[in-house]
Design a protein around this motif. Structure first.
Motif, mmCIF file in Angstrom:
data_model
loop_
_atom_site.group_PDB
_atom_site.id
_atom_site.type_symbol
_atom_site.label_atom_id
_atom_site.label_comp_id
_atom_site.label_asym_id
_atom_site.label_seq_id
_atom_site.Cartn_x
_atom_site.Cartn_y
_atom_site.Cartn_z
ATOM 1 N N PHE A 1 1.044 -1.155 0.041
ATOM 2 C CA PHE A 1 -0.068 -0.010 -0.089
ATOM 3 C C PHE A 1 1.031 0.955 -0.056
ATOM 4 C CE2 PHE A 1 -2.665 -3.523 1.649
ATOM 5 C CZ PHE A 1 -4.015 -3.202 1.431
ATOM 6 N N LYS A 2 0.524 2.268 -0.801
ATOM 7 C CA LYS A 2 1.158 3.385 -0.799
ATOM 8 C C LYS A 2 0.188 4.630 -0.739
ATOM 9 C CE LYS A 2 5.304 1.684 -3.442
ATOM 10 N NZ LYS A 2 5.914 1.972 -4.844
ATOM 11 N N GLY A 3 0.724 5.749 -0.435
ATOM 12 C CA GLY A 3 -0.203 7.109 -0.642
ATOM 13 C C GLY A 3 -1.331 7.063 0.457
ATOM 14 N N ARG A 4 -2.716 7.420 0.097
ATOM 15 C CA ARG A 4 -3.684 7.429 0.837
ATOM 16 C C ARG A 4 -4.650 6.662 0.483
ATOM 17 N NH1 ARG A 4 -0.083 9.663 2.775
ATOM 18 N NH2 ARG A 4 -0.030 11.769 3.819
ATOM 19 N N ASN A 5 -5.074 5.684 1.325
ATOM 20 C CA ASN A 5 -6.096 4.741 1.023
ATOM 21 C C ASN A 5 -7.229 4.365 1.915
ATOM 22 O OD1 ASN A 5 -4.638 3.247 -1.460
ATOM 23 N ND2 ASN A 5 -3.120 3.224 0.262
ATOM 24 N N ASN A 6 -8.462 4.227 1.570
ATOM 25 C CA ASN A 6 -9.817 4.178 2.084
ATOM 26 C C ASN A 6 -10.385 3.130 1.742
ATOM 27 O OD1 ASN A 6 -9.369 6.739 4.127
ATOM 28 N ND2 ASN A 6 -9.314 7.720 1.992
ATOM 29 N N PHE A 7 -10.669 2.303 2.539
ATOM 30 C CA PHE A 7 -11.503 0.839 2.478
ATOM 31 C C PHE A 7 -12.706 0.819 3.281
ATOM 32 C CE2 PHE A 7 -7.218 0.127 0.818
ATOM 33 C CZ PHE A 7 -7.571 -0.396 -0.560
ATOM 34 N N LYS A 8 -13.798 0.743 2.860
ATOM 35 C CA LYS A 8 -15.007 0.568 3.586
ATOM 36 C C LYS A 8 -15.729 -0.643 2.832
ATOM 37 C CE LYS A 8 -19.283 2.487 5.308
ATOM 38 N NZ LYS A 8 -20.149 3.792 5.395
ATOM 39 N N SER A 9 -16.095 -1.568 3.724
ATOM 40 C CA SER A 9 -16.770 -2.933 3.178
ATOM 41 C C SER A 9 -17.803 -2.915 4.411
ATOM 42 C CB SER A 9 -16.036 -4.115 3.178
ATOM 43 O OG SER A 9 -14.852 -3.842 2.231
ATOM 44 N N ALA A 10 -19.320 -2.884 3.742
ATOM 45 C CA ALA A 10 -20.308 -2.687 4.652
ATOM 46 C C ALA A 10 -21.751 -3.166 3.909
ATOM 47 C CB ALA A 10 -20.463 -1.570 5.383
ATOM 48 N N GLY A 11 -22.013 -4.858 4.041
ATOM 49 C CA GLY A 11 -23.121 -5.299 3.265
ATOM 50 C C GLY A 11 -23.315 -6.561 3.829
ATOM 51 N N ASP A 12 -24.371 -7.073 3.550
ATOM 52 C CA ASP A 12 -25.032 -8.326 3.857
ATOM 53 C C ASP A 12 -25.105 -9.635 3.048
ATOM 54 O OD1 ASP A 12 -26.912 -7.651 2.100
ATOM 55 O OD2 ASP A 12 -28.552 -7.462 3.347
ATOM 56 N N LYS A 13 -24.505 -9.289 1.960
ATOM 57 C CA LYS A 13 -24.033 -10.505 0.669
ATOM 58 C C LYS A 13 -22.571 -10.600 0.304
ATOM 59 C CE LYS A 13 -28.963 -10.114 -0.946
ATOM 60 N NZ LYS A 13 -29.673 -9.717 -1.956
ATOM 61 N N LYS A 14 -22.233 -11.562 0.195
ATOM 62 C CA LYS A 14 -20.819 -11.833 -0.089
ATOM 63 C C LYS A 14 -19.846 -10.847 0.133
ATOM 64 C CE LYS A 14 -21.488 -15.288 -3.067
ATOM 65 N NZ LYS A 14 -20.892 -16.646 -2.832
ATOM 66 N N GLY A 15 -19.609 -10.863 1.640
ATOM 67 C CA GLY A 15 -18.744 -10.252 2.241
ATOM 68 C C GLY A 15 -17.245 -10.798 2.381
ATOM 69 N N GLY A 16 -16.346 -10.549 3.305
ATOM 70 C CA GLY A 16 -15.088 -11.123 3.347
ATOM 71 C C GLY A 16 -14.204 -10.630 4.116
ATOM 72 N N GLU A 17 -12.853 -10.977 3.992
ATOM 73 C CA GLU A 17 -11.801 -10.221 4.760
ATOM 74 C C GLU A 17 -11.412 -9.051 4.187
ATOM 75 O OE1 GLU A 17 -11.702 -13.465 3.632
ATOM 76 O OE2 GLU A 17 -11.611 -14.624 5.165
ATOM 77 N N PHE A 18 -10.530 -8.074 4.731
ATOM 78 C CA PHE A 18 -10.221 -7.274 3.898
ATOM 79 C C PHE A 18 -8.959 -7.738 3.032
ATOM 80 C CE2 PHE A 18 -6.254 -3.999 4.273
ATOM 81 C CZ PHE A 18 -6.689 -3.197 3.397
ATOM 82 N N VAL A 19 -8.045 -8.759 3.747
ATOM 83 C CA VAL A 19 -6.954 -9.171 2.508
ATOM 84 C C VAL A 19 -7.053 -10.542 2.847
ATOM 85 C CG1 VAL A 19 -4.832 -9.425 2.077
ATOM 86 C CG2 VAL A 19 -5.500 -7.177 2.543
ATOM 87 N N GLU A 20 -7.167 -11.547 1.820
ATOM 88 C CA GLU A 20 -7.034 -12.862 1.840
ATOM 89 C C GLU A 20 -6.148 -13.350 0.802
ATOM 90 O OE1 GLU A 20 -9.635 -17.014 1.219
ATOM 91 O OE2 GLU A 20 -10.635 -15.150 1.176
ATOM 92 N N GLY A 21 -5.009 -14.140 1.519
ATOM 93 C CA GLY A 21 -4.081 -14.901 0.406
ATOM 94 C C GLY A 21 -2.826 -14.369 0.212
ATOM 95 N N PHE A 22 -2.567 -13.094 0.680
ATOM 96 C CA PHE A 22 -1.244 -12.593 0.440
ATOM 97 C C PHE A 22 -0.417 -12.339 1.916
ATOM 98 C CE2 PHE A 22 -3.867 -10.477 -2.632
ATOM 99 C CZ PHE A 22 -2.836 -10.159 -3.850
ATOM 100 N N SER A 23 0.553 -13.376 1.561
ATOM 101 C CA SER A 23 1.240 -13.715 3.091
ATOM 102 C C SER A 23 2.159 -12.555 3.420
ATOM 103 C CB SER A 23 2.300 -14.947 2.743
ATOM 104 O OG SER A 23 3.272 -14.496 1.766
#
Length: 495
Positions: free
Chosen positions: A197-219
């Protein structure tokens, strides 16, 4: 004579039409040299038309300019010179459907949204927007927005679906605001996958279908120096913010990662997970009871394969772990502290024991000259547990009287102070300046004075709330001097 002329005319016609027929036959014959030249001319003409429709040449200084899905698909298929990257820039918002084809990325690629949206118009969340199955690629997405009021959803597979690949995926200046299909990053758990991640990042995940993690599968997940990233995740289907074996999360110098989540766990299936916060970096995580993910648990790690979690904090770094749900539980964290600013565990409820389910182990790694006490709060006030940590110290709920907050912090210390008094008729002023101090961020504040002819509080302890309220509300009737200058503030410079 007439017959001779007719014979000559007939021979001439046969010769001309014979030549025309021969030329036409050459054109139609797939084995002829003429056919090859003709096909090449058609192909060149098509490429010339296509290049006119797609501005740019795919280089860093002159990226391909795309305004729709078709343009983007065409640009992604363009070849590059060995060792280079393909550069693409959006010139308008793009709306994708899940069944749009030709979205494979098979070369080093930089996609610059230039502030535009990539939107998803589909009722199925199982189709990827972009995908890659290539090895050893460097792929960058930057300056892109996802999700608006018209198209609030996205693909469950996130920005880039990685399949049996080893990639370095860089994201920079991303604005993600997704309701359903809201997982931003999905990798295939290859140990070589890296997310930066570089710079300025904003992540909003909010819902009742097909959600998940913020990050999956990157070690390996890197938050670069000076970057600022905020994460809000209140979505269904998955229990954690991060999911991968042997997770390593690195917060760079002066970088910030602030997480607010309704998930039960920070890191799931982590094995031997690590969070490394470098000099002046800040990591904070707050658990809350969500609208879509409803669980009362708060764990730093919930590994299905054993393992541990280690938190490493460098000089002047900050760690904040808060819960509005139950107190922290799960595996005990090991905390390596090398001159951090402070590390805080705190519950929003003053009647809850913050450490009822874990016993953190603080290991002091530095040998500087400052004290690092462990203090805690209960409903009755602030208390000392250890005045200065030397070596290592376990902290349990019983150690801190089941307090709702506990902190490992550098003790505040004033290293230089200048003061000057001014006294005359109807004048009594002290001007003070702190030239150097080591106050941590929790204690950095303006200090002020009130001048009075009598004591402004009752009792013996000025730190009590009743004493402070009495001082704050004091007037001239209580001895406050009615002067134009009553308050003189410290001018504090933190070194």
């Amino acid at each position: 004579m007439k017959k001779i002329f007719q014979m000559v005319l007939t021979i001439f016609c046969l010769f001309v039409f014979g030549r025309i027929y021969t030329y036409a036959d050459e054109l139609l014959s797939p084995s002829s040299e003429s056919s090859s030249n003709f096909s090449t001319e058609i192909q060149n003409t098509e490429e010339e038309i296509e290049s006119l429709a797609l501005a740019g040449n795919g280089t860093e200084s002159n990226p391909y300019q795309v305004s729709n899905v078709s343009d983007l698909q065409t640009a992604l298929a363009k070849p590059i010179t060995s060792g280079n990257a393909l550069y693409i820039q959006l010139v308008s918002d793009i709306v994708y459907r899940g069944n749009d084809k030709n979205k494979n990325i098979n070369k080093n690629t930089v996609l610059d949204g230039a502030g535009h949206y990539i939107l998803y118009n589909d009722t199925s969340y199982d189709q990827s927007l972009f995908e890659t199955s290539a090895d050893n690629l460097n792929i960058t997405f930057k300056n892109i927005k996802y999700g608006n009021t018209t198209y609030p959803n996205n693909s469950y597979w996130g920005m880039l679906f990685t399949i049996n690949s080893r990639i370095n995926f860089v994201v920079e200046n991303i604005d993600w605001n997704i309701k359903n299909g809201s997982q931003p990053f999905w990798g295939d758990s290859n140990p070589s996958n890296t997310l930066t991640f570089k710079g300025r990042n904003n992540f909003k995940s909010a819902g009742d279908k097909k959600g998940g993690e913020f990050v999956e599968g990157f070690s390996t997940i890197n938050f670069s120096d000076d970057s600022k990233t905020t994460v809000y995740n209140d979505s269904t289907d998955s229990d954690a913010v991060f999911w991968c074996s042997k997770q390593q999360i690195n917060i760079g110098k002066n970088a910030t990662l602030d997480i607010t989540t309704s998930k039960e766990t920070l890191i799931q299936d982590g094995g031997d997970a690590q969070i490394n916060v470098q000099e002046k970096g800040r990591f904070s995580c707050k658990f809350f009871y969500g609208s879509y993910y409803k669980d009362s648990g708060a764990k730093l790690i919930n590994s299905l394969i054993g393992g541990s979690i280690t938190l490493n904090f460098s000089k002047d770094a900050v760690g904040i772990f808060r819960t509005e749900k139950d107190s922290f539980s799960g595996k005990n964290p090991t905390i390596n502290a090398t001159s951090p600013d402070y590390i805080l565990f705190e519950s929003s409820a003053t009647n809850k024991s913050i450490l009822s389910g874990i016993t953190p182990k603080f290991i002091r790694k530095d040998s500087d000259s400052y004290n690092y006490p462990i203090d805690y709060l209960t409903a009755s006030g602030q208390n000392h547990f250890v005045s200065n940590v030397v070596g290592s110290q376990n902290v349990s709920a019983s150690n801190i009287q089941k307090g709702y907050s506990v902190i490992y912090a550098r003790a505040s210390r004033i290293a230089g102070l200048d003061a000057e008094s001014k006294v005359a008729k109807d004048l009594s002023i002290i001007e003070a300046q702190v030239k150097q101090d080591t106050m941590n961020q929790l204690n950095s504040r303006k200090t002020s004075y009130k001048l009075a002819t009598q004591k402004l509080y009752s009792g013996n302890d000025i730190t009590q709330d009743t004493s402070q309220n009495s001082i704050d509300k004091a007037t001239s009737a209580n001895g406050m001097i009615d002067s134009p200058v009553l308050l003189q503030s410290f001018k504090s410079t933190i070194k």
